[in-house]
Design an enzyme around this catalytic site. Structure first.
Site, PDB file in Angstrom:
ATOM      1  N   HIS A  89      -7.493  -5.859  -0.073  1.00 32.34           N
ATOM      2  CA  HIS A  89      -6.307  -5.022   0.127  1.00 32.34           C
ATOM      3  C   HIS A  89      -5.432  -5.576   1.246  1.00 32.34           C
ATOM      4  CE1 HIS A  89      -3.938  -1.409  -0.280  1.00 32.34           C
ATOM      5  NE2 HIS A  89      -4.040  -1.160   1.018  1.00 32.34           N
ATOM      6  N   SER A 115       0.825  -1.203   0.000  1.00 32.61           N
ATOM      7  CA  SER A 115       0.000   0.000   0.000  1.00 32.61           C
ATOM      8  C   SER A 115       0.864   1.260   0.000  1.00 32.61           C
ATOM      9  CB  SER A 115      -0.956  -0.054   1.188  1.00 32.61           C
ATOM     10  OG  SER A 115      -1.988   0.895   1.072  1.00 32.61           O
ATOM     11  N   ASP A 142      -9.614  -5.526  -4.454  1.00 28.97           N
ATOM     12  CA  ASP A 142      -9.082  -4.493  -3.558  1.00 28.97           C
ATOM     13  C   ASP A 142     -10.030  -3.297  -3.568  1.00 28.97           C
ATOM     14  OD1 ASP A 142      -7.568  -2.423  -2.340  1.00 28.97           O
ATOM     15  OD2 ASP A 142      -5.692  -3.321  -3.016  1.00 28.97           O
TER      16      ASP A 142
END
Length: 271
Positions: free
Chosen positions: A251, A95, A222
């Protein structure tokens, strides 16, 4: 506990497990290095030196008022690499951490051997003239508003999308509780400022400049970083990339997604 001190006096906590070629992990927002514990052990068990830090403002690192931006995050990571004298490095980022390692690779030219990202924010998340398919700024304004209004409840609620629980991912309540616990260790300024850092930083030129192999991994379900704006675009910008898409994966790195991703990470590290 081990710390390094940056040029502006921030103390950065890090973990250092095992020995061998260094694998350096960078975590996502709003987490800290504990989010990588399974992968740290995986690396150390397989003959690598596994290292992960808490980004400034997160976890056990200094809660600085300034420096909650991507350039400083990357500089802090470079300071850690310098302090430990690392070479032949494998960088791994999730991320926000995926953006951090792509940027930090430019600092570490000649020292970075390869990069792996999972659900990473590059090339750029926010919608703008040069990125018309991005998410509108109102999405990130909403994150900021919720962070200020009731961060504790917001993180509890956000864990549902983060782990795809609303899509039937089957992730445990314990994983959701851990997400909340790590998020609540972060300072409010870092929680707020990091939203701008991960959403508005444009990594296009950094991706184009990479000259090392990069594994770009992401789940196609995601809900935090849309794959169409992230992995699918990033793979078109890099010179030596491998794209891995995980059907139905969220995610957050947990459950079946974590098992599949870790298998692919280990294979990539050893390749």
């Amino acid at each position: 506990m081990p710390y390094i001190t940056t040029a502006d006096g921030a103390e950065i906590f890090y973990k250092d497990w095992g020995s061998g070629q260094p694998v350096v992990f960078s975590h996502g927002w709003p987490l800290n290095s504990d989010a990588w514990d399974v992968e740290l052990k995986l690396a150390a068990d397989n003959g690598f030196r596994a290292i992960a830090h808490d980004r400034r403002g997160h976890g056990r690192s200094s809660q600085t008022w300034t420096g909650n931006d991507m350039d400083t995050y990357a500089a802090d990571l470079n300071a850690l690499v310098d302090a430990l004298g690392l070479t032949d490095i494998i960088l791994v980022g999730h991320s926000t951490g995926g953006g951090e390692v792509v940027l930090a690779a430019q600092y570490g030219a000649g020292r970075v051997a390869k990069i792996a990202t999972a659900g990473a924010v590059p090339p750029v998340m926010v919608k703008k003239e040069s990125n018309p398919d991005g998410l509108p700024i109102s999405v990130f304004d909403g994150l900021r508003a919720n962070t200020l209004a009731d961060r504790s409840q917001f993180f509890q609620d956000l864990s549902e999308q983060f782990f795809g629980i609303n899509k039937g991912s089957g992730i445990s309540q314990g994983q959701r509780d851990q997400f909340w616990r790590l998020g609540m260790q972060m300072s409010l300024p870092a929680a707020y400022d990091c939203i701008k850092a991960f959403s508005e930083t444009d990594f296009t030129e950094d991706l184009l400049a990479l000259d090392v192999p990069i594994l770009i991994a992401q789940g196609d379900a995601d809900q935090i970083v849309p794959i169409a704006d992230a992995a699918y675009k990033s793979i078109e910008l890099v010179k030596n990339g491998i794209l891995k898409v995980y059907p139905g994966a969220p995610h957050g790195i947990a459950g079946a997604y974590q098992q599949a991703l870790d298998k692919d990470l280990l294979e990539f590290w050893k390749s």
